[in-house]
Write an enzyme that holds these catalytic residues in place. Structure first.
Site, PDB file in Angstrom:
ATOM      1  N   ARG A 160      11.190  -7.520   5.061  1.00  0.00           N
ATOM      2  CA  ARG A 160      11.253  -6.094   5.380  1.00  0.00           C
ATOM      3  C   ARG A 160      11.848  -5.892   6.774  1.00  0.00           C
ATOM      4  O   ARG A 160      12.612  -4.969   7.009  1.00  0.00           O
ATOM      5  CB  ARG A 160       9.843  -5.489   5.317  1.00  0.00           C
ATOM      6  CG  ARG A 160       9.823  -3.998   5.569  1.00  0.00           C
ATOM      7  CD  ARG A 160       8.467  -3.383   5.283  1.00  0.00           C
ATOM      8  NE  ARG A 160       7.537  -3.557   6.386  1.00  0.00           N
ATOM      9  CZ  ARG A 160       6.258  -3.195   6.347  1.00  0.00           C
ATOM     10  NH1 ARG A 160       5.751  -2.677   5.245  1.00  0.00           N
ATOM     11  NH2 ARG A 160       5.468  -3.377   7.369  1.00  0.00           N
ATOM     12  N   ARG A 167      -9.846   1.574   8.660  1.00  0.00           N
ATOM     13  CA  ARG A 167      -9.659   0.138   8.912  1.00  0.00           C
ATOM     14  C   ARG A 167     -10.804  -0.471   9.714  1.00  0.00           C
ATOM     15  O   ARG A 167     -10.808  -1.679   9.950  1.00  0.00           O
ATOM     16  CB  ARG A 167      -8.378  -0.107   9.712  1.00  0.00           C
ATOM     17  CG  ARG A 167      -7.129   0.147   8.902  1.00  0.00           C
ATOM     18  CD  ARG A 167      -5.887  -0.339   9.607  1.00  0.00           C
ATOM     19  NE  ARG A 167      -4.769   0.414   9.065  1.00  0.00           N
ATOM     20  CZ  ARG A 167      -3.547  -0.064   8.911  1.00  0.00           C
ATOM     21  NH1 ARG A 167      -3.250  -1.276   9.296  1.00  0.00           N
ATOM     22  NH2 ARG A 167      -2.602   0.677   8.402  1.00  0.00           N
ATOM     23  N   LYS A 217       0.823  -1.217   0.000  1.00  0.00           N
ATOM     24  CA  LYS A 217       0.000   0.000   0.000  1.00  0.00           C
ATOM     25  C   LYS A 217       0.855   1.264   0.000  1.00  0.00           C
ATOM     26  O   LYS A 217       0.621   2.169  -0.776  1.00  0.00           O
ATOM     27  CB  LYS A 217      -0.873   0.072   1.271  1.00  0.00           C
ATOM     28  CG  LYS A 217      -1.910  -0.990   1.428  1.00  0.00           C
ATOM     29  CD  LYS A 217      -2.804  -0.674   2.642  1.00  0.00           C
ATOM     30  CE  LYS A 217      -2.069  -0.713   3.980  1.00  0.00           C
ATOM     31  NZ  LYS A 217      -1.692  -2.048   4.433  1.00  0.00           N
ATOM     32  N   ARG A 272      11.513  -2.746  11.338  1.00  0.00           N
ATOM     33  CA  ARG A 272      10.328  -2.210  12.007  1.00  0.00           C
ATOM     34  C   ARG A 272       9.960  -3.115  13.171  1.00  0.00           C
ATOM     35  O   ARG A 272       9.874  -4.340  13.010  1.00  0.00           O
ATOM     36  CB  ARG A 272       9.174  -2.128  11.006  1.00  0.00           C
ATOM     37  CG  ARG A 272       8.623  -0.733  10.873  1.00  0.00           C
ATOM     38  CD  ARG A 272       7.563  -0.662   9.830  1.00  0.00           C
ATOM     39  NE  ARG A 272       6.301  -1.264  10.247  1.00  0.00           N
ATOM     40  CZ  ARG A 272       5.169  -1.120   9.571  1.00  0.00           C
ATOM     41  NH1 ARG A 272       5.155  -0.414   8.476  1.00  0.00           N
ATOM     42  NH2 ARG A 272       4.069  -1.695  10.003  1.00  0.00           N
ATOM     43  N   ARG A 323      -1.589  -8.741  13.145  1.00  0.00           N
ATOM     44  CA  ARG A 323      -2.046  -7.683  12.236  1.00  0.00           C
ATOM     45  C   ARG A 323      -2.894  -8.272  11.118  1.00  0.00           C
ATOM     46  O   ARG A 323      -3.896  -7.682  10.708  1.00  0.00           O
ATOM     47  CB  ARG A 323      -0.833  -6.921  11.670  1.00  0.00           C
ATOM     48  CG  ARG A 323      -0.266  -5.912  12.674  1.00  0.00           C
ATOM     49  CD  ARG A 323       1.207  -5.633  12.476  1.00  0.00           C
ATOM     50  NE  ARG A 323       1.532  -5.100  11.167  1.00  0.00           N
ATOM     51  CZ  ARG A 323       2.730  -5.223  10.589  1.00  0.00           C
ATOM     52  NH1 ARG A 323       3.699  -5.872  11.196  1.00  0.00           N
ATOM     53  NH2 ARG A 323       2.947  -4.701   9.412  1.00  0.00           N
TER      54      ARG A 323
HETATM   55  P1  ADP Z   1       0.493  -2.357   8.152  1.00  0.00           P
HETATM   56  O1  ADP Z   1      -0.544  -2.011   7.144  1.00  0.00           O
HETATM   57  O2  ADP Z   1       1.593  -3.176   7.602  1.00  0.00           O
HETATM   58  O3  ADP Z   1      -0.068  -2.910   9.427  1.00  0.00           O
HETATM   59  P2  ADP Z   1       0.927   0.473   8.810  1.00  0.00           P
HETATM   60  O4  ADP Z   1       2.235   1.193   8.805  1.00  0.00           O
HETATM   61  O5  ADP Z   1      -0.098   0.941   7.864  1.00  0.00           O
HETATM   62  O6  ADP Z   1       1.310  -1.042   8.553  1.00  0.00           O
HETATM   63  O7  ADP Z   1       0.316   0.491  10.294  1.00  0.00           O
HETATM   64  C1  ADP Z   1       1.100   0.148  11.406  1.00  0.00           C
HETATM   65  C2  ADP Z   1       0.255   0.145  12.681  1.00  0.00           C
HETATM   66  O8  ADP Z   1      -0.291   1.448  12.898  1.00  0.00           O
HETATM   67  C3  ADP Z   1      -0.940  -0.780  12.694  1.00  0.00           C
HETATM   68  O9  ADP Z   1      -0.605  -2.108  13.033  1.00  0.00           O
HETATM   69  C4  ADP Z   1      -1.811  -0.118  13.771  1.00  0.00           C
HETATM   70  O10 ADP Z   1      -1.330  -0.386  15.058  1.00  0.00           O
HETATM   71  C5  ADP Z   1      -1.578   1.366  13.499  1.00  0.00           C
HETATM   72  N1  ADP Z   1      -2.587   1.913  12.563  1.00  0.00           N
HETATM   73  C6  ADP Z   1      -2.345   2.382  11.310  1.00  0.00           C
HETATM   74  N2  ADP Z   1      -3.483   2.800  10.729  1.00  0.00           N
HETATM   75  C7  ADP Z   1      -4.486   2.583  11.621  1.00  0.00           C
HETATM   76  C8  ADP Z   1      -5.888   2.770  11.616  1.00  0.00           C
HETATM   77  N3  ADP Z   1      -6.527   3.289  10.553  1.00  0.00           N
HETATM   78  N4  ADP Z   1      -6.582   2.419  12.719  1.00  0.00           N
HETATM   79  C9  ADP Z   1      -5.979   1.936  13.792  1.00  0.00           C
HETATM   80  N5  ADP Z   1      -4.660   1.686  13.871  1.00  0.00           N
HETATM   81  C10 ADP Z   1      -3.903   2.017  12.796  1.00  0.00           C
END
Ligand code: ADP
Length: 191
Positions: free
Chosen positions: A127, A88, A13, A133, A144
């Protein structure tokens, strides 16, 4: 242009969001990046969010919604935006609907990248080895993925029902996937 980019963790993404946003001249807004930036700066939001992120849990809707609302209110997002990793949850969808309706616009498209779950675990472990990370350990990755399946995947049907869903294969070279997205978006009227 107002777009959202969806897909399971590791679907690519973030990479695609940046390219597509640049093309349309709108900011790519990644909730994960904003949380991580806050975490490294040690802000109150960062400290709070970190507790959830480290375990692979979603940050509570109230906190996430407030953050996105503030970001979308910034002048650079007035012509449009591409949201990467938001919404989400159903509560986030409702919040976003309200934010967009308030400005008199509508969402142009919801792009979903699909990738096989086992391939995703491999990508994320890879990654982890290069970027380090903290939430890219196998256990947290699986958490996740589980949350994505339970809470985020149902949103795909919701956007399909609204007629704005673009579902694409996220497997292949980065450029190939970008081309699929652009080909699909050409049919979306700009606003
Ligand atoms: P990924 O899609 O690989 O999980 P992201 O960098 O998009 O990685 O998100 C990392 C973390 O940030 C998520 O696991 C969550 O804890 C938090 N997060 C990101 N976007 C949201 C969201 N829209 N709602 C709640 N938590 C979020």
């Amino acid at each position: 242009m107002r777009l959202i980019m969806m897909g399971p963790p590791g679907a690519g993404k973030g990479t695609q969001a940046q390219v597509v946003a640049d093309h349309f001249g709108v900011p790519a807004i990644s909730t994960g990046d904003i949380f991580r930036a806050n975490e490294s700066k040690g802000t109150e939001l960062g400290v709070e969010a970190q507790r959830y992120m480290a375990a692979g849990d979603y940050v509570p809707d109230e906190l996430t919604n407030k953050m996105v609302r503030n970001r979308i209110d910034e002048p650079d997002a007035e012509p449009g935006f591409l949201l990467d990793g938001y919404p989400r949850t159903l509560a986030q969808v409702e919040e976003l609907d309200g934010m967009i309706a308030f400005t008199g616009h509508s969402l142009d498209a919801a792009v979903v990248l699909t990738v096989d779950p086992e391939e995703l675990v491999q990508r994320l472990l890879q990654r982890a080895a290069t970027e380090g990370r903290a939430d890219d350990t196998e256990e947290v990755i699986r958490r996740r993925q589980q949350l994505y399946t339970e809470q985020t995947e149902p949103l795909i049907e919701l956007y399909r029902g609204r007629g704005i869903l673009i579902e694409l294969d996220g497997v292949g070279e980065v450029d190939e996937v970008t081309k699929r997205i652009f080909d699909a978006l050409d049919v979306v009227p700009q606003s």
